[in-house]
Design a protein around this motif. Structure first.
Motif, short mmCIF file in Angstrom:
data_model
loop_
_atom_site.label_atom_id
_atom_site.label_comp_id
_atom_site.label_asym_id
_atom_site.label_seq_id
_atom_site.Cartn_x
_atom_site.Cartn_y
_atom_site.Cartn_z
N VAL A 140 12.59 4.64 -5.81
CA VAL A 140 13.60 5.69 -5.86
C VAL A 140 14.85 5.20 -5.14
O VAL A 140 14.77 4.77 -3.97
N PRO A 141 15.99 5.17 -5.77
CA PRO A 141 17.21 4.73 -5.09
C PRO A 141 17.42 5.49 -3.78
O PRO A 141 17.15 6.70 -3.69
N GLY A 142 17.87 4.77 -2.76
CA GLY A 142 18.12 5.38 -1.46
C GLY A 142 16.88 5.46 -0.59
O GLY A 142 16.94 6.02 0.51
N GLN A 143 15.74 4.93 -1.06
CA GLN A 143 14.52 4.92 -0.26
C GLN A 143 13.97 3.49 -0.17
O GLN A 143 14.55 2.54 -0.71
N ALA A 144 12.84 3.34 0.53
CA ALA A 144 12.20 2.03 0.70
C ALA A 144 10.69 2.20 0.64
O ALA A 144 10.17 3.30 0.87
N TRP A 145 10.02 1.14 0.30
CA TRP A 145 8.55 1.09 0.35
C TRP A 145 8.13 0.09 1.40
O TRP A 145 8.62 -1.05 1.42
N ARG A 146 7.23 0.50 2.30
CA ARG A 146 6.64 -0.47 3.24
C ARG A 146 5.65 -1.31 2.43
O ARG A 146 4.75 -0.75 1.79
N ILE A 147 5.81 -2.64 2.45
CA ILE A 147 5.04 -3.50 1.55
C ILE A 147 4.40 -4.65 2.32
O ILE A 147 4.96 -5.14 3.32
N MET A 148 3.22 -5.04 1.87
CA MET A 148 2.47 -6.11 2.54
C MET A 148 2.55 -7.41 1.70
O MET A 148 2.81 -7.38 0.50
N THR A 149 2.29 -8.53 2.35
CA THR A 149 2.31 -9.82 1.67
C THR A 149 1.35 -9.83 0.49
O THR A 149 0.19 -9.46 0.61
N GLY A 150 1.86 -10.22 -0.69
CA GLY A 150 1.04 -10.30 -1.89
C GLY A 150 0.99 -9.03 -2.69
O GLY A 150 0.45 -9.01 -3.80
N ALA A 151 1.56 -7.94 -2.18
CA ALA A 151 1.53 -6.66 -2.89
C ALA A 151 2.57 -6.65 -4.01
O ALA A 151 3.63 -7.28 -3.90
N PRO A 152 2.28 -5.93 -5.13
CA PRO A 152 3.22 -5.89 -6.25
C PRO A 152 4.52 -5.16 -5.88
O PRO A 152 4.50 -4.16 -5.16
N ILE A 153 5.61 -5.67 -6.39
CA ILE A 153 6.92 -5.08 -6.12
C ILE A 153 7.09 -3.79 -6.94
O ILE A 153 6.87 -3.78 -8.15
N PRO A 154 7.45 -2.69 -6.32
CA PRO A 154 7.70 -1.44 -7.07
C PRO A 154 8.80 -1.65 -8.11
O PRO A 154 9.79 -2.36 -7.86
N VAL A 155 8.63 -1.04 -9.26
CA VAL A 155 9.63 -1.15 -10.33
C VAL A 155 10.95 -0.54 -9.86
O VAL A 155 11.00 0.60 -9.40
N GLY A 156 12.01 -1.34 -9.92
CA GLY A 156 13.33 -0.87 -9.49
C GLY A 156 13.79 -1.50 -8.20
O GLY A 156 15.00 -1.53 -7.93
N ALA A 157 12.87 -1.99 -7.38
CA ALA A 157 13.26 -2.70 -6.15
C ALA A 157 13.69 -4.11 -6.52
O ALA A 157 13.14 -4.73 -7.43
N ASP A 158 14.68 -4.65 -5.80
CA ASP A 158 15.17 -6.00 -6.14
C ASP A 158 15.19 -6.94 -4.94
O ASP A 158 15.74 -8.04 -5.02
N ALA A 159 14.60 -6.52 -3.82
CA ALA A 159 14.54 -7.41 -2.65
C ALA A 159 13.51 -6.86 -1.67
O ALA A 159 13.11 -5.69 -1.75
N VAL A 160 13.07 -7.75 -0.76
CA VAL A 160 12.18 -7.34 0.33
C VAL A 160 12.84 -7.76 1.64
O VAL A 160 13.26 -8.90 1.80
N VAL A 161 12.94 -6.80 2.55
CA VAL A 161 13.48 -7.08 3.88
C VAL A 161 12.31 -7.33 4.82
O VAL A 161 11.35 -6.55 4.87
N ARG A 162 12.38 -8.41 5.56
CA ARG A 162 11.31 -8.73 6.53
C ARG A 162 11.18 -7.62 7.56
O ARG A 162 12.18 -7.02 7.98
N VAL A 163 9.94 -7.38 7.99
CA VAL A 163 9.72 -6.35 9.00
C VAL A 163 10.47 -6.68 10.28
O VAL A 163 10.89 -5.80 11.03
N GLU A 164 10.69 -8.00 10.52
CA GLU A 164 11.42 -8.41 11.73
C GLU A 164 12.87 -7.97 11.72
O GLU A 164 13.52 -7.91 12.79
N ASP A 165 13.41 -7.69 10.52
CA ASP A 165 14.81 -7.27 10.42
C ASP A 165 14.94 -5.75 10.34
O ASP A 165 15.96 -5.21 9.88
N THR A 166 13.89 -5.06 10.80
CA THR A 166 13.88 -3.58 10.82
C THR A 166 13.29 -3.13 12.15
O THR A 166 12.88 -3.94 12.98
#
Length: 397
Positions: free
Chosen positions: A58-84
């Motif tokens: 959903v635009p304007g939101q984020a998904w917490r994601i783990m290594t190897g997990a499928p990328i949600p449709v519509g997301a175009d990048a992953v931000v490292r947890v260290e940068d949050t």
């Protein structure tokens, strides 16, 4: 060793997935984010590795994601947890990622239908991982090449047994067994055979049922007790010849039995047997296994010259060092006799000189057949250079 190309049945990776723990986002939603000006986004939920449910971003939101997990449709990048700030419900983001950051794209490793292992590849642990990941359940391979080693001669005594007058320890058998193993094949050292025609014929015939190759040593020259030559002359395609090389002049080879087993009959002197293995046997076994024939040849600069046989190609045992330019430099080690094994143990390579050369002079360049892996030679030379550097002028002794 694979006999045909193995092709991937699927894309690898199979789907877009995260290369690290973090948050799947739309890059546009984090425009201007920095440590001084973090951007706050609500977290839609978690996506774990192995999660089978499709996720819509959903635009304007984020998904917490783990290594190897499928990328949600519509997301175009992953931000490292260290940068949050790592929050599970509403996270602060301190960077704007590049598009595609930290995403492993489907098929970026290999596409379905592409070759994952070409024919002639030796199948080991890394290759198995690639095959299984690519959905390849079966491949056609050449099994381990079984090489039977037979030493011949009444004078031979097995290692560890008492040596009587006129007898010698069988060194050829263990040496050839080790050479076969080091070359990546499966050796079967049967032991030594007496100078008895019936026993020799029976032993060789027995191994034709299961061996992929047979190597004998001794009994191939012109002596009255050269039993191997007597037994195999006229058998199958066997021929005994004198090769214009030193050491290793007397040689025999033939294909025997219904299974067409290649039989190499090598001279009995240890140096001759080793040189013959490197020149004739190793390349043949590699072809038998379906491998690309390895190239263990290089060149070196002669620092101390030596005499060479003028009418045949000569293989001289040499020790390798480095010259001032960093290239290989060589000098002879041990005597020229084909029975001298002490010098053989110190040799790094065989220097090859042509039949038209009577002398190899200092300063000339020679072809080298390496007897040790190149990485082992280079490692030793680097260690020697390092030791020399610590004991030179101004260094510690």
């Amino acid at each position: 060793m694979t006999t045909a190309d193995a092709r991937s049945q699927v894309d690898l990776p199979r789907f877009d997935n995260s290369s690290m723990d973090g948050y799947a986002v739309r890059r546009e939603d984090l425009r201007g984010a920095s440590p001084e000006n973090p951007v706050l986004l609500p977290v839609s939920g978690d996506v774990a590795a192995g999660d089978p449910l499709p996720r819509e971003h959903v635009p304007g939101q984020a998904w917490r994601i783990m290594t190897g997990a499928p990328i949600p449709v519509g997301a175009d990048a992953v931000v490292r947890v260290e940068d949050t700030d790592g929050h599970v419900r509403e996270a602060q983001f301190r960077v704007q990622p590049e598009e595609g950051a930290n995403i492993r794209r489907a098929g970026e490793d290999v596409r379905a239908g592409e070759v994952v292992l070409p024919a002639g590849t030796r199948v080991g642990a890394p290759q198995l991982a690639a095959l299984v990941s690519a959905g390849v359940e079966q491949v056609e391979v050449v099994g381990p090449v079984r090489v039977v080693v037979l030493s011949t001669g009444d004078e031979l005594v097995p290692v560890g047994e008492p040596v009587g007058p006129g007898q010698i320890v069988d060194s050829n058998g263990p040496m050839l067994e080790a050479l076969v193993r080091e070359a990546g094949f499966f050796p079967v050292h049967v032991g030594s055979l007496p100078d008895d025609e019936s026993a020799t014929k029976k032993e060789i015939k027995h191994h034709l049922d299961h061996a992929d190759a047979i190597i004998t040593t001794g009994g191939v020259s012109k002596g009255a007790y050269d039993i191997v030559k007597k037994v195999l002359s006229g058998e199958g395609t066997t021929e005994f010849v004198e090769v214009a090389m030193q050491p290793g002049k007397p040689q025999g080879f033939g294909v025997l039995g219904k299974r067409k087993v290649p039989v190499f009959t090598l001279p009995g002197n240890p140096v001759s047997a080793l040189v013959s293995f490197e020149v004739f046997v190793r390349p043949a076994l590699e072809r038998r296994a379906g491998r690309r024939v390895s190239d263990s040849n290089t060149t070196g600069l002669v620092t101390t010259g030596w005499r060479s046989a003028s009418d045949r190609r000569t293989y001289t045992r040499v020790r390798i060092s480095r010259d001032v330019t960093g290239e290989y430099a060589v000098e002879p080690v041990g005597g020229a006799g084909s029975h001298l094994v002490a010098g053989l143990a110190m040799a790094d390579a065989l220097a090859v000189s042509g039949a038209d050369e009577e002398e190899v002079t200092a300063g000339s360049q020679v072809e080298l057949v390496l007897l040790r892996p190149r990485r082992e030679i280079d490692g030793r030379l680097s260690a020697e250079e390092s030791d020399a550097g610590t004991t030179g002028d101004g260094g510690e002794a």
